[in-house]
Design a protein around this motif. Structure first.
Motif: not given
Length: 124
Positions: A31-36, A52-53, A101-103
């Motif tokens: 359920s997490s947006v992931m970033g580098w 995105s998720r 969240g979804s953003r």
């Protein structure tokens, strides 16, 4: 909560490749947006890529487009950053981050959880 642990950093010559991995603990990964993000010595942390998720929405910094690929593997609770055609200016500590969240955020303060980071050094 989400705990993150990066791996895969190291030293490589210009033009080489590395694949970074970020293993997430807990059931919140899906359920997490992931970033580098990355932070070079003496510079501020900057966005590299985010996913995105569902994995269907992906964003890259201009510096990463065409060379880096972000992906996620739900079964392994892991997000990857494949980095090709590396340049000396890619030298930095790379950190993965997670947000609820979804953003699909591209800003540091949008993310709630951070890993310790892994060092990537690219020599000319």
């Amino acid at each position: 909560q989400v705990q993150l642990r990066e791996s895969g950093g190291g030293s490589v010559q210009a033009g080489g490749s590395l694949r970074l991995s970020c293993a997430a603990s807990g059931s919140a990964f899906s359920s997490s947006v992931m970033g580098w993000f990355r932070q070079a010595s003496g510079k501020e942390r900057e966005f590299v890529a985010a996913i995105s998720r569902s994995g269907l929405s992906i964003y890259y910094a201009d510096s990463a487009k065409g060379r880096f690929t972000i992906s996620r593997e739900l079964a392994k609770n892991t997000v990857y950053l494949q980095m090709n055609s590396l340049k000396p200016e890619d030298t930095a500590v790379y950190s993965c981050a997670a947000r609820s969240g979804s953003r699909v955020g591209q800003v540091v303060n949008e993310y709630d959880y951070w890993g310790q980071g892994t060092l990537v050094t690219v020599s000319s």
